[in-house]
Design a protein around this motif. Sequence first.
Motif, PDB file in Angstrom:
ATOM      1  N   GLU A 218      27.938  10.024  24.421  1.00 25.97           N
ATOM      2  CA  GLU A 218      29.228   9.846  25.019  1.00 25.97           C
ATOM      3  C   GLU A 218      30.191  11.013  24.504  1.00 25.97           C
ATOM      4  N   GLU A 219      30.105  11.085  23.348  1.00 28.49           N
ATOM      5  CA  GLU A 219      31.145  12.413  22.815  1.00 28.49           C
ATOM      6  C   GLU A 219      30.714  13.802  23.492  1.00 28.49           C
ATOM      7  N   ALA A 220      29.151  13.904  23.176  1.00 30.90           N
ATOM      8  CA  ALA A 220      28.744  14.899  24.115  1.00 30.90           C
ATOM      9  C   ALA A 220      29.101  15.240  25.461  1.00 30.90           C
ATOM     10  N   ASP A 221      28.975  14.045  26.182  1.00 30.50           N
ATOM     11  CA  ASP A 221      29.195  14.193  27.545  1.00 30.50           C
ATOM     12  C   ASP A 221      30.728  14.203  27.895  1.00 30.50           C
ATOM     13  N   THR A 222      31.578  13.442  27.533  1.00 32.83           N
ATOM     14  CA  THR A 222      32.915  13.647  27.515  1.00 32.83           C
ATOM     15  C   THR A 222      33.458  14.769  27.123  1.00 32.83           C
ATOM     16  N   GLY A 223      32.975  15.507  26.178  1.00 27.78           N
ATOM     17  CA  GLY A 223      33.676  16.820  25.575  1.00 27.78           C
ATOM     18  C   GLY A 223      32.706  17.882  26.144  1.00 27.78           C
ATOM     19  N   ALA A 224      31.844  17.717  27.378  1.00 30.26           N
ATOM     20  CA  ALA A 224      31.426  18.813  27.908  1.00 30.26           C
ATOM     21  C   ALA A 224      30.774  19.780  26.909  1.00 30.26           C
ATOM     22  N   ALA A 225      29.995  19.032  25.758  1.00 31.77           N
ATOM     23  CA  ALA A 225      29.333  19.947  24.884  1.00 31.77           C
ATOM     24  C   ALA A 225      28.003  20.786  25.561  1.00 31.77           C
ATOM     25  N   ASP A 226      27.741  21.629  24.782  1.00 29.07           N
ATOM     26  CA  ASP A 226      26.717  22.654  25.387  1.00 29.07           C
ATOM     27  C   ASP A 226      25.381  22.364  24.361  1.00 29.07           C
ATOM     28  N   LEU A 227      25.485  21.736  23.248  1.00 28.63           N
ATOM     29  CA  LEU A 227      24.403  21.601  22.364  1.00 28.63           C
ATOM     30  C   LEU A 227      24.904  20.729  21.214  1.00 28.63           C
ATOM     31  N   ILE A 228      23.765  19.721  20.894  1.00 26.18           N
ATOM     32  CA  ILE A 228      23.981  18.888  19.762  1.00 26.18           C
ATOM     33  C   ILE A 228      22.930  19.255  18.812  1.00 26.18           C
ATOM     34  N   VAL A 229      23.466  19.359  17.757  1.00 25.51           N
ATOM     35  CA  VAL A 229      22.733  19.987  16.233  1.00 25.51           C
ATOM     36  C   VAL A 229      22.589  18.741  15.437  1.00 25.51           C
ATOM     37  N   LEU A 230      21.264  18.530  14.976  1.00 22.53           N
ATOM     38  CA  LEU A 230      20.950  17.272  14.124  1.00 22.53           C
ATOM     39  C   LEU A 230      19.945  17.630  13.191  1.00 22.53           C
ATOM     40  N   SER A 231      20.168  17.113  12.104  1.00 22.13           N
ATOM     41  CA  SER A 231      19.059  17.055  10.856  1.00 22.13           C
ATOM     42  C   SER A 231      18.070  16.319  11.387  1.00 22.13           C
ATOM     43  N   ALA A 251      20.803  12.266  25.659  1.00 22.63           N
ATOM     44  CA  ALA A 251      21.618  13.247  25.481  1.00 22.63           C
ATOM     45  C   ALA A 251      21.565  13.936  26.698  1.00 22.63           C
ATOM     46  N   PRO A 252      23.016  14.246  26.882  1.00 27.28           N
ATOM     47  CA  PRO A 252      23.581  15.169  28.223  1.00 27.28           C
ATOM     48  C   PRO A 252      23.173  16.531  28.106  1.00 27.28           C
ATOM     49  N   CYS A 253      22.977  17.062  27.020  1.00 28.45           N
ATOM     50  CA  CYS A 253      22.701  18.572  26.689  1.00 28.45           C
ATOM     51  C   CYS A 253      21.549  18.768  25.946  1.00 28.45           C
ATOM     52  N   PRO A 254      21.105  20.071  25.629  1.00 25.70           N
ATOM     53  CA  PRO A 254      20.060  20.417  24.535  1.00 25.70           C
ATOM     54  C   PRO A 254      20.145  19.862  23.370  1.00 25.70           C
ATOM     55  N   LEU A 255      19.114  19.754  22.567  1.00 25.37           N
ATOM     56  CA  LEU A 255      19.174  19.193  21.189  1.00 25.37           C
ATOM     57  C   LEU A 255      18.575  20.491  20.515  1.00 25.37           C
ATOM     58  N   LEU A 256      19.245  20.628  19.215  1.00 25.59           N
ATOM     59  CA  LEU A 256      18.664  21.666  18.162  1.00 25.59           C
ATOM     60  C   LEU A 256      18.382  20.519  16.756  1.00 25.59           C
ATOM     61  N   LEU A 257      17.105  20.477  16.613  1.00 26.38           N
ATOM     62  CA  LEU A 257      16.841  19.698  15.409  1.00 26.38           C
ATOM     63  C   LEU A 257      16.360  20.692  14.169  1.00 26.38           C
ATOM     64  N   VAL A 258      17.238  20.347  13.203  1.00 28.85           N
ATOM     65  CA  VAL A 258      17.013  21.327  12.062  1.00 28.85           C
ATOM     66  C   VAL A 258      16.408  20.595  10.909  1.00 28.85           C
ATOM     67  N   PRO A 259      15.087  20.827  10.379  1.00 25.13           N
ATOM     68  CA  PRO A 259      14.723  20.074   9.294  1.00 25.13           C
ATOM     69  C   PRO A 259      15.450  20.050   7.982  1.00 25.13           C
ATOM     70  N   SER A 260      15.657  18.699   7.492  1.00 26.49           N
ATOM     71  CA  SER A 260      16.398  18.744   6.300  1.00 26.49           C
ATOM     72  C   SER A 260      16.187  19.471   4.981  1.00 26.49           C
TER      73      SER A 260
END
Length: 269
Positions: A218-231, A251-260
């Motif tokens: 919801e935050e990514a959608d309402t905030g018009a985020a271009d990318l979500i970055v997650l561990s 998710a409304p936008c692409p995801l970037l997953l970063v190995p912890s």
Amino acid sequence: MTLLVAVADAGADRAVVRAARALAAAAGWEVRGVHVREPDVPEPASADLGELDLIAVDGEPVEVLSALVRRTTVDAVAFGLSCPSAPSPGTWVLGHVAEALLDNHVAPVLLVRPGMRTLTRLRRLVVPLEGSPSSSAAMRAADEAFCARGREILMLHVVTGDVPDEAGSLPAPRIMDQEHYEWPAWQDEFTLRFSQCPKGGRHRIAVRVGDPATVIAEEADTGAADLIVLSWSGSFESGHGAVIKELLVTAPCPLLLVPSGLPDAASLT
């Protein structure tokens, strides 16, 4: 520095290539495509992918991509999410090749699902942080590669009934579970501990209450985020991994997953 696009089908992967180009432009990377040949599967042409610099190789995909990443300067690998016909049609999955690269701490993985908002320019990023050191790998990656003037990084902390027990964690005060409270000391400490960007990008902390996957989407959608970055911690079964599993679908936008467990030496710069 390079973002490697894993190309399987030219028609399906055009959206992945577009997102990869935009992300690479934001970070100052080059973009290259790689296609692992399979029997009886036509090889895509560079022209079909917007003249992407494309190489085709033979071999087992996990081994081929892992070797390419390790022997060249590759900062991330981009994949399109796949939809299985069974046992759960209508869901979206990471794919065994992408999961293997993440689990082996080879490289961050950019994931693009059909129907996601098209990534054409990186202006706003959402980085969910539960307050634990292992989940902060995503924030380090975002700051190192994408922090810049004119760009906003939203550090999103979702308050739940669970409190991380990892040493060094900094969850929000449990008695303060409403957005209108002012927590200057906690916010200052949270920013100091998890954000180290010196490049002038705007950082903002948002604290929300609810189901993490729902709140993040919801935050990514309402905030018009271009990318979500997650561990990525290496499992979909519980905790952070279960949140990612749901975001593959919502998710409304692409995801970037970063190995912890990605070594600091393999940063995204």
